[in-house]
Design an enzyme around this catalytic site. Structure first.
Site: not given
Length: 207
Positions: A13, A82
């Site tokens: 990202h 994550e």
């Protein structure tokens, strides 16, 4: 078993709102700069048959935009979240180093043996990411696939591909915002072979 080649592009990202920090499970969306980084990371020549994404806002919003643009299936996978950094989340690296520098240094030196305070064990994180990685290799075999995810997730996948010990999987690979990795998976009667074909920013990969 018929011979098959599956190509995976992994993209981290872009910058989230709030800027660089140990974000982990903190679910911030992309900043305006982050959106631009992601759009700049996609080339006109890119082609994917499917997109897989972390469900976190900094990944899924861009993944959905791309899936709509290309008219391809979008798969969300909770296993691609994550790592949870526990008490370090929402704090900058400088702040954590100032107050908890020894434990932070130990984590980067050997994350397998040093879990962030209140965070997720690296082995648990690795297990769920690799489980997802192998699942999509089987589920989307023979296709060109984009995975939109996180720096830690990319590190775990590359470590699996290159047989990097978990102790070195974090510090051994840089994953800046909008970084791309390409992995080719070949299957045949002789087995399954994974190869890291490229890693870096789109500009570096195409220059």
């Amino acid at each position: 078993m018929s011979d098959q080649t599956t190509v995976f592009d992994l993209i981290r990202h872009g910058e989230p709102e709030g800027g660089p920090m140990y974000r982990g499970s903190k679910d911030d969306p992309l900043s305006a700069a982050g959106w631009q980084q992601m759009r700049d990371a996609v080339a006109e020549t890119d082609h994917w048959d499917a997109i897989v994404t972390s469900p976190m806002l900094r990944c899924v919003h861009f993944a959905r935009e791309l899936a709509d643009r290309y008219g391809v299936p979008l798969h969300k996978d909770e296993r691609l979240r994550e790592i949870n950094f526990g008490k370090w989340e929402g704090r900058t690296a400088e702040d954590v180093m100032a107050s908890d520098g020894e434990r932070l240094s130990q984590f980067w030196a050997n994350p397998a043996a040093n879990t962030p305070p209140g965070g997720e064990a690296t082995r648990d994180f690795n297990n769920r990411v690799v489980e997802s990685w192998h699942h999509w290799q089987h589920e989307l075999a023979g296709q060109n696939v984009l995975i939109v995810c996180h720096g830690g997730v990319i590190r775990m996948i590359v470590a699996d591909v290159m047989n990097i010990p978990l102790e070195h999987a974090f510090a051994g690979l840089m994953t800046p915002y909008a970084c791309r990795s390409r992995i080719q998976v070949n299957t045949s009667e002789h087995g399954r072979f994974q190869s890291l074909a490229a890693h870096g920013t789109l500009r570096a990969l195409t220059s």
